[in-house]
Scaffold this active site. Structure first.
Site, PDB file in Angstrom:
ATOM      1  N   ARG A   1      60.213  58.270  30.967  1.00  0.00           N
ATOM      2  CA  ARG A   1      61.583  58.366  31.468  1.00  0.00           C
ATOM      3  C   ARG A   1      61.815  57.444  32.667  1.00  0.00           C
ATOM      4  O   ARG A   1      62.929  56.949  32.868  1.00  0.00           O
ATOM      5  CB  ARG A   1      61.857  59.823  31.860  1.00  0.00           C
TER       6      ARG A   1
ATOM      7  N   HIS B   1      65.234  55.117  33.680  1.00  0.00           N
ATOM      8  CA  HIS B   1      65.996  55.328  34.907  1.00  0.00           C
ATOM      9  C   HIS B   1      65.861  54.151  35.873  1.00  0.00           C
ATOM     10  O   HIS B   1      66.730  53.964  36.724  1.00  0.00           O
ATOM     11  CB  HIS B   1      65.565  56.633  35.571  1.00  0.00           C
ATOM     12  N   ASP B   2      64.804  53.374  35.754  1.00  0.00           N
ATOM     13  CA  ASP B   2      64.677  52.177  36.578  1.00  0.00           C
ATOM     14  C   ASP B   2      65.513  51.041  36.004  1.00  0.00           C
ATOM     15  O   ASP B   2      66.312  50.427  36.708  1.00  0.00           O
ATOM     16  CB  ASP B   2      63.208  51.742  36.673  1.00  0.00           C
TER      17      ASP B   2
ATOM     18  N   VAL C   1      69.406  50.577  36.340  1.00  0.00           N
ATOM     19  CA  VAL C   1      69.967  50.380  37.679  1.00  0.00           C
ATOM     20  C   VAL C   1      69.382  49.095  38.272  1.00  0.00           C
ATOM     21  O   VAL C   1      68.186  49.033  38.557  1.00  0.00           O
ATOM     22  CB  VAL C   1      69.648  51.575  38.596  1.00  0.00           C
TER      23      VAL C   1
ATOM     24  N   GLY D   1      68.518  46.536  36.819  1.00  0.00           N
ATOM     25  CA  GLY D   1      67.501  45.968  35.949  1.00  0.00           C
ATOM     26  C   GLY D   1      66.133  46.547  36.234  1.00  0.00           C
ATOM     27  O   GLY D   1      65.965  47.429  37.089  1.00  0.00           O
TER      28      GLY D   1
ATOM     29  N   ASP E   1      63.316  46.574  38.018  1.00  0.00           N
ATOM     30  CA  ASP E   1      62.862  45.964  39.272  1.00  0.00           C
ATOM     31  C   ASP E   1      62.113  46.929  40.186  1.00  0.00           C
ATOM     32  O   ASP E   1      61.839  46.605  41.342  1.00  0.00           O
ATOM     33  CB  ASP E   1      64.054  45.368  40.032  1.00  0.00           C
TER      34      ASP E   1
ATOM     35  N   PRO F   1      73.655  57.602  31.852  1.00  0.00           N
ATOM     36  CA  PRO F   1      74.547  58.570  31.203  1.00  0.00           C
ATOM     37  C   PRO F   1      74.051  59.998  31.364  1.00  0.00           C
ATOM     38  O   PRO F   1      72.859  60.264  31.184  1.00  0.00           O
ATOM     39  CB  PRO F   1      74.536  58.135  29.730  1.00  0.00           C
TER      40      PRO F   1
ATOM     41  N   HIS G   1      63.136  61.662  23.654  1.00  0.00           N
ATOM     42  CA  HIS G   1      63.261  63.113  23.836  1.00  0.00           C
ATOM     43  C   HIS G   1      62.387  63.877  22.848  1.00  0.00           C
ATOM     44  O   HIS G   1      62.448  65.110  22.793  1.00  0.00           O
ATOM     45  CB  HIS G   1      64.718  63.543  23.678  1.00  0.00           C
TER      46      HIS G   1
ATOM     47  N   THR H   1      57.518  69.914  18.012  1.00  0.00           N
ATOM     48  CA  THR H   1      56.269  69.284  18.477  1.00  0.00           C
ATOM     49  C   THR H   1      56.508  68.730  19.883  1.00  0.00           C
ATOM     50  O   THR H   1      56.605  67.514  20.065  1.00  0.00           O
ATOM     51  CB  THR H   1      55.831  68.163  17.516  1.00  0.00           C
TER      52      THR H   1
END
Length: 334
Positions: free
Chosen positions: A66, A70-71, A74, A76, A78, A167, A197, A251
């Site tokens: 994840r 999340h990096d 935002v 790109g 970086d 999102p 997920h 699973t």
């Protein structure tokens, strides 16, 4: 002059496998062989630390996977998500999508420490995030892929970008697609990357509205009634916000296509999961295909992860190679 030109051509030919000539649309250059000479043990070190972390805590595989999403959404890819707050930086960790949610920073610290001992100031934190996401997927039983490398680290963070670009789990399909399109990703990327997920958890607060805030306080009609009743036992109308629930009830620690099979029978936990099947005929067809064909899912997922990792990286002399992933190199207040 001719001899100099010949020498230049010689170096280009000799080092072509190591140097990165494949450019994306932004003119940035990444390639899997980036550290072959400067830090040949880099990927092995990352893999070793990630394996130990996942052995201690199986949830960590999903957490590290994840982190890449999340990096990269935002500024790109970086490493900006890793920065702590300081006098000049408001950490992205404080944003609504990340607060009390994103984790794995200690593992990244452990990897960086090991790499600094092996090859100081060479491997970027941004690349560590990308490699760790791949290795976490493999450890959970998912596919492997060659990771293009050569990113550098940002000296800034954007909590506003984190709030605006990532999102939320309550998103409609069109909202999801718009957010992905803004990053240069398409519908196939959206549906394939949602397959992350297949592992991990979500907090009660992430899907509570599906259980109570519908017509006459009834559950979302696209949520299987028995499943909704089960969720209500540990996710009340108020309180227990941090209670965790498997994103894939079939699973939960195995990276596979069960996530899509669950969506087909109205057991996608988040609204952003179920809308892939209920709000777009095109994405519905992809969900069906992935549910039927695990190899197709793996193939699309790996391609989409590479695209995700290629979002506006810092290369060349832009950015820096942080010595510690939580702070920029010349931060005076720490």
């Amino acid at each position: 002059m001719d001899s100099l030109r010949s020498l230049s051509i010689f170096y280009l030919l000799v080092f072509a496998p190591t140097c990165c000539f494949s450019l994306n649309t932004n003119g940035d250059s990444l390639c899997p062989q980036f550290y072959d000479h400067s830090c040949p043990q880099a990927q092995q070190i990352v893999q070793s630390v990630v394996a130990e972390a996942v052995a201690r805590d199986p949830r960590m595989a999903a957490s590290l996977l994840r982190l890449q999403f999340h990096d990269c959404f935002v500024q790109g890819c970086d490493g900006s998500i890793l920065l702590d707050s300081s006098k000049t930086i408001v950490s992205e960790k404080r944003s609504i999508p990340n607060r009390h949610s994103v984790r794995g920073f200690e593992v990244i610290d452990e990897i960086k420490s090991a790499l600094e001992k092996e090859c100081p100031e060479t491997v970027s934190c941004a690349d560590i995030v990308i490699i760790a996401a791949r290795d976490s997927t493999v450890l959970a039983g998912g596919p492997s892929w060659e990771v293009p490398l050569g990113r550098r680290d940002s000296t800034t963070a954007s909590v506003t970008g984190s709030n605006n670009n990532i999102p939320p789990p309550t998103s409609t399909f069109q909202s999801l697609l718009t957010k992905f399109n803004e990053q240069g990703l398409d519908m196939v990327d959206l549906v394939a990357l949602s397959g992350s997920h297949s592992i991990g958890d979500a907090r009660c607060t992430s899907f509570r509205q599906r259980l109570y805030n519908q017509t006459n306080n009834q559950p979302d009609p696209t949520l299987a009634p028995a499943y909704a009743a089960e969720l209500r036992t540990r996710c009340p109308r108020s309180g227990d916000d941090q209670n965790l629930f498997f994103l894939d009830i079939t699973t939960p620690f195995q990276f596979d296509n069960s996530y899509y099979k669950n969506i087909l029978v109205s057991k996608g936990l988040l609204n952003s999961d179920e809308v892939l099947f209920t709000q777009s005929p095109s994405s519905m067809e992809l969900v069906k295909q992935y549910a039927e064909n695990n190899e197709l899912f793996f193939e699309h997922f790996t391609k989409s992860m590479i695209k995700l990792g290629n979002i506006t990286p810092l290369t060349g002399t832009r950015g820096e190679i942080r010595k510690r992933c939580r702070k920029v190199n010349k931060q005076k207040d720490q």
